[in-house]
Design a protein around this motif. Sequence first.
Motif, PDB file in Angstrom:
ATOM      1  N   PRO A   1       0.807  -1.221   0.000  1.00 54.54           N
ATOM      2  CA  PRO A   1       0.000   0.000   0.000  1.00 54.54           C
ATOM      3  C   PRO A   1       0.842   1.274   0.000  1.00 54.54           C
ATOM      4  O   PRO A   1       0.425   2.296  -0.556  1.00 54.54           O
ATOM      5  CB  PRO A   1      -0.814  -0.111   1.298  1.00 54.54           C
ATOM      6  CG  PRO A   1      -0.850  -1.566   1.607  1.00 54.54           C
ATOM      7  CD  PRO A   1       0.462  -2.091   1.133  1.00 54.54           C
ATOM      8  N   ASP A   2       2.023   1.223   0.626  1.00 54.21           N
ATOM      9  CA  ASP A   2       2.897   2.395   0.605  1.00 54.21           C
ATOM     10  C   ASP A   2       3.281   2.754  -0.829  1.00 54.21           C
ATOM     11  O   ASP A   2       3.355   3.942  -1.185  1.00 54.21           O
ATOM     12  CB  ASP A   2       4.162   2.138   1.431  1.00 54.21           C
ATOM     13  CG  ASP A   2       3.889   2.129   2.932  1.00 54.21           C
ATOM     14  OD1 ASP A   2       2.798   2.576   3.335  1.00 54.21           O
ATOM     15  OD2 ASP A   2       4.762   1.668   3.680  1.00 54.21           O
ATOM     16  N   GLU A   3       3.519   1.723  -1.652  1.00 57.89           N
ATOM     17  CA  GLU A   3       3.853   1.952  -3.056  1.00 57.89           C
ATOM     18  C   GLU A   3       2.619   2.314  -3.877  1.00 57.89           C
ATOM     19  O   GLU A   3       2.656   3.191  -4.738  1.00 57.89           O
ATOM     20  CB  GLU A   3       4.513   0.695  -3.647  1.00 57.89           C
ATOM     21  CG  GLU A   3       5.898   0.394  -3.122  1.00 57.89           C
ATOM     22  CD  GLU A   3       6.947   1.304  -3.738  1.00 57.89           C
ATOM     23  OE1 GLU A   3       6.639   2.042  -4.696  1.00 57.89           O
ATOM     24  OE2 GLU A   3       8.098   1.279  -3.241  1.00 57.89           O
ATOM     25  N   LEU A   4       1.515   1.650  -3.599  1.00 64.12           N
ATOM     26  CA  LEU A   4       0.307   1.847  -4.394  1.00 64.12           C
ATOM     27  C   LEU A   4      -0.430   3.130  -4.045  1.00 64.12           C
ATOM     28  O   LEU A   4      -0.970   3.806  -4.935  1.00 64.12           O
ATOM     29  CB  LEU A   4      -0.650   0.669  -4.190  1.00 64.12           C
ATOM     30  CG  LEU A   4      -0.403  -0.605  -4.969  1.00 64.12           C
ATOM     31  CD1 LEU A   4      -1.401  -1.671  -4.535  1.00 64.12           C
ATOM     32  CD2 LEU A   4      -0.522  -0.358  -6.466  1.00 64.12           C
ATOM     33  N   GLY A   5      -0.504   3.452  -2.731  1.00 65.98           N
ATOM     34  CA  GLY A   5      -1.363   4.526  -2.254  1.00 65.98           C
ATOM     35  C   GLY A   5      -1.290   5.811  -3.057  1.00 65.98           C
ATOM     36  O   GLY A   5      -2.325   6.326  -3.510  1.00 65.98           O
ATOM     37  N   PRO A   6      -0.087   6.357  -3.282  1.00 64.78           N
ATOM     38  CA  PRO A   6      -0.001   7.625  -4.016  1.00 64.78           C
ATOM     39  C   PRO A   6      -0.455   7.510  -5.470  1.00 64.78           C
ATOM     40  O   PRO A   6      -0.718   8.534  -6.113  1.00 64.78           O
ATOM     41  CB  PRO A   6       1.497   7.963  -3.942  1.00 64.78           C
ATOM     42  CG  PRO A   6       2.017   7.183  -2.774  1.00 64.78           C
ATOM     43  CD  PRO A   6       1.215   5.928  -2.758  1.00 64.78           C
ATOM     44  N   ARG A   7      -0.544   6.302  -5.981  1.00 57.91           N
ATOM     45  CA  ARG A   7      -0.895   6.107  -7.385  1.00 57.91           C
ATOM     46  C   ARG A   7      -2.375   5.780  -7.586  1.00 57.91           C
ATOM     47  O   ARG A   7      -2.853   5.732  -8.720  1.00 57.91           O
ATOM     48  CB  ARG A   7      -0.039   4.970  -7.972  1.00 57.91           C
ATOM     49  CG  ARG A   7       1.457   5.267  -7.986  1.00 57.91           C
ATOM     50  CD  ARG A   7       2.257   4.045  -8.412  1.00 57.91           C
ATOM     51  NE  ARG A   7       3.648   4.352  -8.693  1.00 57.91           N
ATOM     52  CZ  ARG A   7       4.619   4.384  -7.797  1.00 57.91           C
ATOM     53  NH1 ARG A   7       4.347   4.115  -6.522  1.00 57.91           N
ATOM     54  NH2 ARG A   7       5.854   4.686  -8.147  1.00 57.91           N
ATOM     55  N   LEU A   8      -3.087   5.489  -6.491  1.00 61.27           N
ATOM     56  CA  LEU A   8      -4.486   5.087  -6.596  1.00 61.27           C
ATOM     57  C   LEU A   8      -5.413   6.281  -6.462  1.00 61.27           C
ATOM     58  O   LEU A   8      -5.008   7.378  -6.083  1.00 61.27           O
ATOM     59  CB  LEU A   8      -4.804   4.035  -5.530  1.00 61.27           C
ATOM     60  CG  LEU A   8      -4.034   2.720  -5.623  1.00 61.27           C
ATOM     61  CD1 LEU A   8      -4.444   1.778  -4.481  1.00 61.27           C
ATOM     62  CD2 LEU A   8      -4.264   2.038  -6.975  1.00 61.27           C
ATOM     63  N   ASP A   9      -6.685   6.039  -6.771  1.00 60.29           N
ATOM     64  CA  ASP A   9      -7.699   7.082  -6.703  1.00 60.29           C
ATOM     65  C   ASP A   9      -8.763   6.720  -5.679  1.00 60.29           C
ATOM     66  O   ASP A   9      -8.898   5.553  -5.284  1.00 60.29           O
ATOM     67  CB  ASP A   9      -8.348   7.259  -8.085  1.00 60.29           C
ATOM     68  CG  ASP A   9      -7.361   7.751  -9.134  1.00 60.29           C
ATOM     69  OD1 ASP A   9      -6.927   8.906  -9.020  1.00 60.29           O
ATOM     70  OD2 ASP A   9      -7.018   6.976 -10.057  1.00 60.29           O
ATOM     71  N   ASP A  10      -9.544   7.733  -5.288  1.00 66.21           N
ATOM     72  CA  ASP A  10     -10.659   7.485  -4.377  1.00 66.21           C
ATOM     73  C   ASP A  10     -11.554   6.383  -4.926  1.00 66.21           C
ATOM     74  O   ASP A  10     -11.891   6.375  -6.116  1.00 66.21           O
ATOM     75  CB  ASP A  10     -11.500   8.759  -4.208  1.00 66.21           C
ATOM     76  CG  ASP A  10     -10.827   9.780  -3.301  1.00 66.21           C
ATOM     77  OD1 ASP A  10      -9.734   9.475  -2.799  1.00 66.21           O
ATOM     78  OD2 ASP A  10     -11.400  10.863  -3.117  1.00 66.21           O
ATOM     79  N   GLY A  11     -11.919   5.449  -4.044  1.00 69.89           N
ATOM     80  CA  GLY A  11     -12.832   4.389  -4.437  1.00 69.89           C
ATOM     81  C   GLY A  11     -12.163   3.128  -4.926  1.00 69.89           C
ATOM     82  O   GLY A  11     -12.838   2.120  -5.149  1.00 69.89           O
ATOM     83  N   ASP A  12     -10.829   3.138  -5.111  1.00 72.63           N
ATOM     84  CA  ASP A  12     -10.128   1.915  -5.504  1.00 72.63           C
ATOM     85  C   ASP A  12     -10.133   0.923  -4.336  1.00 72.63           C
ATOM     86  O   ASP A  12     -10.264   1.309  -3.170  1.00 72.63           O
ATOM     87  CB  ASP A  12      -8.685   2.216  -5.914  1.00 72.63           C
ATOM     88  CG  ASP A  12      -8.593   2.916  -7.268  1.00 72.63           C
ATOM     89  OD1 ASP A  12      -9.616   2.938  -7.988  1.00 72.63           O
ATOM     90  OD2 ASP A  12      -7.515   3.439  -7.592  1.00 72.63           O
ATOM     91  N   VAL A  13      -9.964  -0.362  -4.672  1.00 73.28           N
ATOM     92  CA  VAL A  13     -10.051  -1.432  -3.681  1.00 73.28           C
ATOM     93  C   VAL A  13      -8.760  -2.239  -3.672  1.00 73.28           C
ATOM     94  O   VAL A  13      -8.297  -2.695  -4.733  1.00 73.28           O
ATOM     95  CB  VAL A  13     -11.239  -2.376  -3.977  1.00 73.28           C
ATOM     96  CG1 VAL A  13     -11.282  -3.522  -2.958  1.00 73.28           C
ATOM     97  CG2 VAL A  13     -12.552  -1.609  -3.982  1.00 73.28           C
ATOM     98  N   VAL A  14      -8.184  -2.411  -2.495  1.00 77.31           N
ATOM     99  CA  VAL A  14      -7.016  -3.274  -2.314  1.00 77.31           C
ATOM    100  C   VAL A  14      -7.417  -4.407  -1.389  1.00 77.31           C
ATOM    101  O   VAL A  14      -7.910  -4.167  -0.283  1.00 77.31           O
ATOM    102  CB  VAL A  14      -5.830  -2.498  -1.717  1.00 77.31           C
ATOM    103  CG1 VAL A  14      -4.653  -3.444  -1.460  1.00 77.31           C
ATOM    104  CG2 VAL A  14      -5.405  -1.367  -2.646  1.00 77.31           C
ATOM    105  N   MET A  15      -7.218  -5.653  -1.831  1.00 79.93           N
ATOM    106  CA  MET A  15      -7.555  -6.831  -1.031  1.00 79.93           C
ATOM    107  C   MET A  15      -6.280  -7.555  -0.618  1.00 79.93           C
ATOM    108  O   MET A  15      -5.452  -7.868  -1.467  1.00 79.93           O
ATOM    109  CB  MET A  15      -8.441  -7.795  -1.834  1.00 79.93           C
ATOM    110  CG  MET A  15      -9.779  -7.246  -2.226  1.00 79.93           C
ATOM    111  SD  MET A  15     -10.807  -8.516  -3.035  1.00 79.93           S
ATOM    112  CE  MET A  15     -10.044  -8.593  -4.670  1.00 79.93           C
ATOM    113  N   ASP A  16      -6.142  -7.830   0.661  1.00 80.48           N
ATOM    114  CA  ASP A  16      -5.029  -8.640   1.156  1.00 80.48           C
ATOM    115  C   ASP A  16      -5.508 -10.084   1.238  1.00 80.48           C
ATOM    116  O   ASP A  16      -6.263 -10.453   2.128  1.00 80.48           O
ATOM    117  CB  ASP A  16      -4.582  -8.131   2.526  1.00 80.48           C
ATOM    118  CG  ASP A  16      -3.471  -8.984   3.140  1.00 80.48           C
ATOM    119  OD1 ASP A  16      -2.936  -9.875   2.443  1.00 80.48           O
ATOM    120  OD2 ASP A  16      -3.144  -8.767   4.320  1.00 80.48           O
ATOM    121  N   GLY A  17      -5.048 -10.905   0.293  1.00 78.39           N
ATOM    122  CA  GLY A  17      -5.464 -12.297   0.238  1.00 78.39           C
ATOM    123  C   GLY A  17      -4.584 -13.239   1.023  1.00 78.39           C
ATOM    124  O   GLY A  17      -4.790 -14.458   0.981  1.00 78.39           O
TER     125      GLY A  17
END
Length: 330
Positions: free
Chosen positions: A80-96
Amino acid sequence: MTSNTEMGVIGLGTIGGNLSKQAVKNGIRIVGKKHSRDKPELREKGVELVEEYDAFVNELAQPRVIYVSVPAGDIVDAVPDELGPRLDDGDVVMDGGNSFFRDSIRRAAELDGQGIHFLDCGTSGGSEGARHGACFMVGGDKEGVEIAEPILEELSVDGGYVHTGASGSGHFVKLVHNGIEFGMLQAIGEGVELLEDSDFEIELDEVFHNWSNGSVIRGWLVELMEQQLREQEFKDIPNYVEDTGEVNWLVQEAIKSETPIPVISQSVMELFKSREGQDNAYRAIALMRHGFGDHPFGSDESIAEERRTSRVENRSRMQLEEEVDDGNTR
């Protein structure tokens, strides 16, 4: 293209890779984030592979649905540290993965502050389940779940998807699931010990075939035991059972909340005993674990390291309640 028909996958190992193959077969576009090593077997199945986070995010339409399948621990925070700045409001991250549920609660709160939905997606069924139909136990806010739900339902077996409730509940339910699994494995292993130590010449594979057909204890673990007995030489299996430590967390939680779980607790103690040279019960458990999750025979340093490092959040429920009372929650 909507999130209902595409998904990003980070972590293309046994689970992530097989889920990707199943998804493509089911008509879901998959963009996989790979490291330096290529994955030609996934390319051949139609998985689109990229190496950089920018390209990975840009290939996915909003709202993005991203499934993360990496070992529990600090690496889950790093994604998430890498992804967070690149994502937009409403995106979904799932930890499987098998993250500690209190770590998942914290991660959900942190990403919620960025407008990103974080779902703790307990995943069961092993490599075969990932390839042909998994079992998902999903915790998180309703809005995020509704975005990811069509994909999760498509990738699960019939009845194999449930929204368990608030953030952390999915990984908690999966943790209890793993505790039950340990108890069942131990009981079957002890049965093998009795059969092997008896005065009779008993063919174990025939007995487990019999038990798989109509007996009260029939089930997937019994079927796996038969399968593995036919594929492996039982006496050659090391009687050392490796694990990543999740059920230890469950025992600790039970102690903190004074919830009696004697069978699950004892199954953990018995697993420790396997590392001191026990016999057939642990060979049996090792066989079944290899069957459902490709777990190694014998010790494995990378798994032992995961056991030591995968739990990040280490506060108890009682500590958290005290912090809430004191107004010190983060």
